[in-house]
Design an enzyme around this catalytic site. Structure first.
Site, PDB file in Angstrom:
ATOM      1  N   TYR A  50     118.339  47.927 -17.256  1.00  0.00           N
ATOM      2  CA  TYR A  50     117.978  49.091 -16.445  1.00  0.00           C
ATOM      3  C   TYR A  50     118.633  50.350 -17.024  1.00  0.00           C
ATOM      4  O   TYR A  50     117.982  51.379 -17.239  1.00  0.00           O
ATOM      5  CB  TYR A  50     118.431  48.857 -14.995  1.00  0.00           C
ATOM      6  CG  TYR A  50     118.098  49.992 -14.054  1.00  0.00           C
ATOM      7  CD1 TYR A  50     118.958  51.080 -13.936  1.00  0.00           C
ATOM      8  CD2 TYR A  50     116.934  49.993 -13.293  1.00  0.00           C
ATOM      9  CE1 TYR A  50     118.667  52.137 -13.094  1.00  0.00           C
ATOM     10  CE2 TYR A  50     116.628  51.048 -12.458  1.00  0.00           C
ATOM     11  CZ  TYR A  50     117.492  52.114 -12.350  1.00  0.00           C
ATOM     12  OH  TYR A  50     117.189  53.154 -11.525  1.00  0.00           O
ATOM     13  N   LYS A 132     108.926  67.417  23.800  1.00  0.00           N
ATOM     14  CA  LYS A 132     109.923  66.699  22.995  1.00  0.00           C
ATOM     15  C   LYS A 132     109.146  65.831  22.014  1.00  0.00           C
ATOM     16  O   LYS A 132     108.489  64.863  22.399  1.00  0.00           O
ATOM     17  CB  LYS A 132     110.816  65.834  23.886  1.00  0.00           C
ATOM     18  CG  LYS A 132     111.927  65.148  23.120  1.00  0.00           C
ATOM     19  CD  LYS A 132     112.934  64.531  24.081  1.00  0.00           C
ATOM     20  CE  LYS A 132     114.168  64.035  23.342  1.00  0.00           C
ATOM     21  NZ  LYS A 132     113.901  62.948  22.413  1.00  0.00           N
ATOM     22  N   GLU A 189     111.584  69.008  13.927  1.00  0.00           N
ATOM     23  CA  GLU A 189     111.170  67.608  13.936  1.00  0.00           C
ATOM     24  C   GLU A 189     110.074  67.355  12.903  1.00  0.00           C
ATOM     25  O   GLU A 189     109.064  68.064  12.874  1.00  0.00           O
ATOM     26  CB  GLU A 189     110.636  67.287  15.339  1.00  0.00           C
ATOM     27  CG  GLU A 189     110.668  65.837  15.696  1.00  0.00           C
ATOM     28  CD  GLU A 189     112.031  65.383  16.222  1.00  0.00           C
ATOM     29  OE1 GLU A 189     113.001  66.180  16.201  1.00  0.00           O
ATOM     30  OE2 GLU A 189     112.107  64.212  16.631  1.00  0.00           O
ATOM     31  N   CYS A 437     129.830  28.318  19.884  1.00  0.00           N
ATOM     32  CA  CYS A 437     131.008  27.542  19.465  1.00  0.00           C
ATOM     33  C   CYS A 437     131.345  26.419  20.441  1.00  0.00           C
ATOM     34  O   CYS A 437     132.227  25.606  20.161  1.00  0.00           O
ATOM     35  CB  CYS A 437     132.214  28.462  19.290  1.00  0.00           C
ATOM     36  SG  CYS A 437     132.839  29.122  20.836  1.00  0.00           S
ATOM     37  N   CYS A 452     132.546  33.942  26.446  1.00  0.00           N
ATOM     38  CA  CYS A 452     133.098  32.862  25.632  1.00  0.00           C
ATOM     39  C   CYS A 452     134.597  33.101  25.542  1.00  0.00           C
ATOM     40  O   CYS A 452     135.043  34.226  25.298  1.00  0.00           O
ATOM     41  CB  CYS A 452     132.451  32.904  24.253  1.00  0.00           C
ATOM     42  SG  CYS A 452     133.349  31.965  23.014  1.00  0.00           S
TER      43      CYS A 452
END
Ligand code: IVH
Length: 707
Positions: A50, A132, A189, A437, A452
């Site tokens: 490359y 919006k 935007e 587990c 847990c």
């Protein structure tokens, strides 16, 4: 002519026609290699090959500059392809907006603005209302009217440099027209129109390429292409609606600045209106909502902004959102589908979260196949306050359910249709052991969540904690995302944060092998591993606030991480405060409550956590934080406001003082440095006098902090 292949001829000896042919071949080859490497994470050529191709292309382009294409792989943004885009630090943070979901919340917003500015109910407050846009925000920096840099929002503080891509968007002027300030950052935007989206997806499908779920994802994916030539083929549009860093402003109002944007050559949204009352705002909202389906682009609400810019400045910001604006979101969208299965996910803090696997269904243009079920009470039909929800109806596998989706949040299961419940459906029983587990999963008194009990010994918790540690808002290690963490964890190469920082030494010592190798044993991913080592090295002195956040202490989010860093300034000071367990001292920090203080103390009292921290700190040295604005006369001081303030509201006074580095407290104690008293001050003023604390009236306070 000699028989030597062109590629082996020295550049000085080849003709222009030969160069053209070879440039074409090399560019194509490098582009394919980039796609294989970045998009498919499956390199096709060795790194050395490359590099050689790229060096040759560069040499040819230097010898024949007019053959160098604008989008040549040698000109890729961010130079080395493995690094993707260069980072851009925003001079003014790119924040988000807080949301209102109904008329009442809009009224509350306007009331808050009035209260903050100490305006009376009949003082006029002009507020703009505009759609919006459901796209991707972009910051465009113009110097002397020329576009010099375009950056994505990123984490709000740091985004990606996508200048070359932004230049391919027709709505984005390369040069401004009319009168503009020397330096100005226009924000707005980037979006893809609905019909363009449908057409592009058809083309992508026909070409066997990626299909996008909605126009916003397509716009985001298009803007973040490493090759600007690809972005140029995507029909992207842009609306300008805000600004960042600037030398001067072209007007004194929001609507005035946006009008200036239009005169400079930007598209601004035609549905923007300046309103004089809440009723006006709500009427405009309903008008936009009524047109939503017919609009050529997706919108997900209406944004309201206080028009006067001097008021915007006074109102200022909370940690991540302005006080002068709010997004009024459109209501959620609903759909009916079948809850096929309830599965349990185990999170970073061990919480067992039930997730609904659904028969895929389209809600508001997005295919939904998962929804959150919160916790076992929610499934059983019991709300967080203990009262029935869904009139007590429980949810079972096989049920037909209504789901809803509001904006970006994870869809939720709202209700169940009992008439469609199959005979075989049985009540859901939450497991009392961790499904990952096998350790007991316990529900503490007063908590809705089962956890847990295995801590970081549980693989699910360990891997989630690691993902959190490297995440963007935490240590943000380039090239080490959630997927890579999972793979490294599965291979046993990284079990805890400290292991990240020993990868390179373990590789060098031959203890592990991170290289993928071809048939001859040559590494094919040498470059990406070297980049990873470099990215890890860059994080050996992390920012204190990020480091504290990265530890994953329950209830300690980004804001609290920053608060702790600002308070203690040094890791040792923070660590000592947490381990000596002086609960009162921790609680004295403005913004720290009992739940947070107890969680922090518990975290550092756990020997497992402390041992992991010791191992981590052998490789990592958090940087000292900067003390807040010391030049301010009230930095680090604890201030109490009492009585009536006449020139500003209590909220504004508090926000100003905090911005100047002061702590604002509600009660006078020996720790108080200053009391600001207005008319009607009573017991607090008396107490201040007893304790001999300095007292100022409002005018003297304003004089002290500069008006
Ligand atoms: S104003 C200080 N106006 O919504 C915040 N944002 O949730 C200034 N957005 O990140 C943003 N249309 O990407 C603003 N008309 C509009 C918007 C708009 C869409 C996005 C923007 C922002 C997000 C906040």
């Amino acid at each position: 002519m000699s028989d030597t292949p062109i590629k082996d001829l020295p550049v000085s000896e080849i003709t222009k026609a030969q160069a053209k042919a070879e440039i074409g071949l090399l560019s194509g080859g490098l582009r394919r290699a980039n796609t294989a490497y970045h998009t498919h994470d499956a390199p096709e050529i060795a790194d050395a090959e490359y590099d050689a191709m790229k060096a040759r292309l560069l040499a040819l382009e230097e010898a024949f500059p007019d053959l160098a294409a604008k989008d040549s792989p040698t000109r890729q943004v961010g130079a080395a392809p493995a690094e993707g885009f260069a980072k851009v630090r925003h001079r003014v943070a790119m924040l988000s907006l807080s949301n209102a979901f109904d008329d009442e919340e809009v009224r509350d917003f306007v009331d808050r603005v009035r209260r903050f500015l100490s305006l009376s109910a009949d003082d006029p407050v002009a507020i703009t209302a505009e759609p919006k846009i459901d796209g991707v925000s972009l910051a465009l920096r113009y110097e002397n009217g020329v576009l010099v840099e375009a950056a994505t929002r990123g984490d709000g503080t740091e985004g990606e440099n996508v200048t070359a891509n932004a230049r391919t968007i027709t709505d984005i002027p390369h040069t401004l027209t009319g009168g503009f300030p020397d330096v100005f950052e226009v924000r707005g935007e980037v979006y893809m129109a609905k019909d363009a989206f449908a057409e592009m997806n058809r083309q992508q499908e026909a070409a066997g390429q990626k299909i996008y779920a909605n126009p916003r994802n397509f716009a985001a994916g298009s803007l973040r292409q490493l090759d600007p030539a690809i972005t140029a083929t995507r029909p992207l549009s842009f609306f300008a609606y805000a600004w960042g860093d600037h030398e001067a402003l072209p007007a004194e109002t929001q609507s005035g600045v946006v009008a200036a944007f239009a005169s400079w050559g930007f598209k601004t949204n035609p549905l923007t209106k300046r309103c004089d009352s809440v009723e006006d705002l709500l009427e405009h909202y309903r008008m936009i909502e009524g047109q939503r389906a017919q609009l050529p682009y997706d919108i997900d609400g209406v944004v309201y902004k206080v028009d006067r810019l001097d008021w915007q400045v006074r109102l200022g910001f909370r940690s991540t959102t302005p006080r002068w604006a709010i997004a009024h979101k459109f209501p959620a969208e609903y759909a009916t589908t079948v809850l096929e299965k309830i599965e349990i996910q185990v999170g970073r803090t061990g919480a067992l979260s039930p997730v609904a696997r659904l028969t895929p269904v389209t809600v508001g243009g997005v295919v939904v196949s998962n929804a959150t079920l919160h916790n076992e009470d929610y499934i059983a039909g019991i709300g967080s306050d203990g009262a029935p929800i869904r009139e007590g109806r429980d949810l079972r596998e096989g049920d037909t359910v209504t789901i809803y989706r509001a904006g970006d949040v994870i869809p939720k299961v709202l209700d169940v249709d009992l008439s469609k419940r199959p005979d075989w459906a049985v009540p859901y029983v939450m497991p009392d052991r961790c499904p990952i587990c096998g350790a007991p999963a316990v529900r503490e008194e007063g908590e809705a969540v089962r956890r847990c009990t295995n801590g970081l010994t549980c693989p699910a918790q360990a891997v989630e904690a690691l993902k959190h540690f490297v995440s963007r808002a935490a240590l943000d290690i380039d090239g080490l995302g959630a997927k890579q963490i999972e793979a490294f964890y599965a291979d046993g190469l990284i079990k805890e944060p400290a292991d990240i920082f020993t990868l390179q030494t373990r590789q060098q010592a031959g203890e592990i092998d991170l290289y993928r190798r071809d048939a001859k044993g040559r590494a094919t991913n040498e470059k990406s591993i070297q980049n990873l080592f470099a990215a890890i090295d860059e994080r050996r002195s992390p920012d204190l606030a990020r480091f504290i956040f990265a530890l994953g202490v329950r209830h300690v989010g980004e804001t609290t991480g920053r608060l702790f860093a600002r308070t203690y300034l040094r890791w040792d000071a923070f660590h000592q405060a947490m381990t000596t367990g002086d609960r009162e001292a921790i609680l004295a920090i403005d913004g720290v409550g009992a739940i947070l203080a107890d969680a922090a103390i518990a975290f550092f009292a756990d020997p497992q956590n402390e041992a992991a921290l010791d191992r981590l700190l052998a490789h990592v040295t958090p940087q000292d934080a900067e003390a807040p604005a010391q030049e301010s006369p009230v930095a680090g001081k604890t201030v109490v406001f009492t009585g009536t303030l006449e020139k500003m509201s209590r909220a504004e006074a508090k926000a100003r003082a905090e911005a100047l580095g002061a702590k604002v407290s509600g009660s006078v104690s020996a720790k108080t440095d200053l009391v600001v008293a207005g008319p009607g001050a009573g017991s607090k003023l008396k107490k201040a006098a007893e304790l001999g604390i300095d007292t100022l009236d409002e005018d003297s306070w304003l004089a002290l902090v500069g008006g």
